[in-house]
Design a protein around this motif. Structure first.
Motif, short mmCIF file in Angstrom:
data_model
loop_
_atom_site.label_atom_id
_atom_site.label_comp_id
_atom_site.label_asym_id
_atom_site.label_seq_id
_atom_site.Cartn_x
_atom_site.Cartn_y
_atom_site.Cartn_z
N THR A 7 4.93 -3.23 -0.80
CA THR A 7 4.07 -3.67 -1.91
C THR A 7 3.57 -5.08 -1.65
OG1 THR A 7 3.91 -3.97 -4.31
CG2 THR A 7 5.98 -4.60 -3.28
N HIS A 8 2.42 -5.40 -2.27
CA HIS A 8 1.92 -6.78 -2.29
C HIS A 8 2.27 -7.47 -3.60
CE1 HIS A 8 -0.88 -5.38 0.95
NE2 HIS A 8 -0.77 -6.63 1.34
N ASN A 9 2.78 -6.70 -4.54
CA ASN A 9 2.96 -7.16 -5.92
C ASN A 9 4.38 -7.70 -6.13
OD1 ASN A 9 3.34 -7.30 -8.75
ND2 ASN A 9 1.78 -5.72 -9.08
N GLU A 13 2.75 1.22 -1.13
CA GLU A 13 1.91 0.68 -2.22
C GLU A 13 1.69 1.73 -3.31
OE1 GLU A 13 0.88 -2.35 -2.63
OE2 GLU A 13 0.80 -3.32 -0.67
N VAL A 44 6.34 -5.90 -8.83
CA VAL A 44 6.86 -4.62 -8.37
C VAL A 44 8.10 -4.84 -7.51
CG1 VAL A 44 6.39 -2.64 -6.88
CG2 VAL A 44 4.68 -3.37 -8.54
N THR A 55 1.93 1.79 -6.41
CA THR A 55 1.32 1.36 -7.68
C THR A 55 0.04 0.57 -7.44
OG1 THR A 55 2.62 -0.70 -7.74
CG2 THR A 55 3.59 1.24 -8.78
N GLY A 56 -0.45 0.57 -6.20
CA GLY A 56 -1.58 -0.26 -5.84
C GLY A 56 -2.85 0.03 -6.61
N THR A 59 1.86 1.02 -13.99
CA THR A 59 2.77 0.51 -12.97
C THR A 59 4.18 0.42 -13.52
OG1 THR A 59 1.09 -0.73 -11.74
CG2 THR A 59 3.36 -1.50 -11.55
N MET A 117 10.19 0.50 -0.18
CA MET A 117 8.85 0.44 -0.76
C MET A 117 8.09 -0.76 -0.24
SD MET A 117 7.77 0.21 -4.79
CE MET A 117 8.52 1.79 -5.14
N THR A 142 12.59 -3.54 -0.85
CA THR A 142 11.15 -3.78 -0.92
C THR A 142 10.72 -4.56 0.32
OG1 THR A 142 11.28 -3.90 -3.34
CG2 THR A 142 9.29 -4.72 -2.31
N GLN A 187 -0.18 5.32 -1.71
CA GLN A 187 -1.07 4.69 -2.68
C GLN A 187 -2.16 5.66 -3.10
OE1 GLN A 187 -2.77 0.97 -1.38
NE2 GLN A 187 -4.16 0.82 -3.11
N MET A 223 7.61 -6.83 1.83
CA MET A 223 6.41 -7.56 1.46
C MET A 223 5.84 -8.29 2.66
SD MET A 223 7.15 -9.14 -2.33
CE MET A 223 5.37 -9.30 -2.61
#
Length: 225
Positions: A196-198, A164, A201, A166-167, A174, A194, A35, A90, A37
């Motif tokens: 992501t900001h989450n 993203e 996730v 699942t954004g 999600t 992947m 991941t 996304q 980020m």
């Protein structure tokens, strides 16, 4: 020692006077879920585009499955993306007037020969065997993203890239998408990178790298949920 699917050395990308990615050394073993980020402008999407052969580096090397992407022609990059990589965005980028089955078959068209039975099986694997004839406008956001996953895996890629993915989804969708990706990864043994900001996730992966101002600033092992 595990075989690396991705290796970069001194990888950089600049756009005029802007250095979007500073010299990066990265190794991703076969089968790992990595991941990435970082805040907007940190370089994470730039890195993903380079890994997918959607952009070219300004310097350094980037090797995917033993192939130095910097040495490939435009046609060579197109073949690389066709044969080795599946991408989930996304935004779904589904063709609105085609059914779910036809959207998946379009991906086969650029790879080899469309096969309806294979496309149907891919949709069944993501739980959409009952939605084959539905068009994107008749599907929920989570269902549309599952069509995108089926489209991404139909050609049996060894590397799956997610930008993203699942954004735009709610928490329930999600979780469903992440569980599906983990199940498919465990079955097919492909690697995942992947963005992501989450943080929730990110926890589904094996390792997370954090980027800031075009640099890798730290990394950590994650539990993989």
């Amino acid at each position: 020692m595990m075989t690396a699917i991705i290796e970069t050395s001194g990888l950089t990308r600049s756009y005029g006077d802007i250095c979007a990615l500073k010299p990066l050394d990265l190794c991703v073993p076969e089968g790992e879920w990595l991941t990435v980020m970082g805040h907007s402008g940190s370089g994470k999407s730039t890195l993903l585009n380079l890994l997918g052969g959607l952009d070219r580096p300004s310097g350094g090397s980037i090797t995917v499955r033993g192939t130095d992407l910097a040495t490939l022609s435009e046609d060579g990059l197109a073949r690389f993306r066709r044969d080795c990589v599946g991408i989930i965005f996304q935004q779904h980028h589904l063709i609105p007037y085609l059914t779910a089955l036809e959207n998946v078959m379009m991906s086969q068209y650029f790879h080899s020969v469309p096969d309806e039975a294979e496309a149907r099986h891919a949709l069944e694997r993501v739980g959409l065997g009952h939605r084959l004839k539905n068009r994107p406008g008749e599907l929920s956001g989570g269902e549309q993203q599952r069509v995108c996953i089926a489209r991404a895996i139909i050609n049996s890629p060894r590397l799956l890239l997610g930008d993203e993915p699942t954004g735009n989804l709610d928490h329930k969708s999600t979780t469903m998408v992440m569980e599906l990706l983990r199940e498919l990864r465990d079955e097919d043994r492909f690697s995942i990178v992947m963005v992501t900001h989450n943080q929730e996730v990110a926890a589904w992966g094996d390792r997370t790298i954090h980027m800031d101002d075009g640099c890798l600033v730290r990394e950590e092992r994650t539990k993989g949920c």
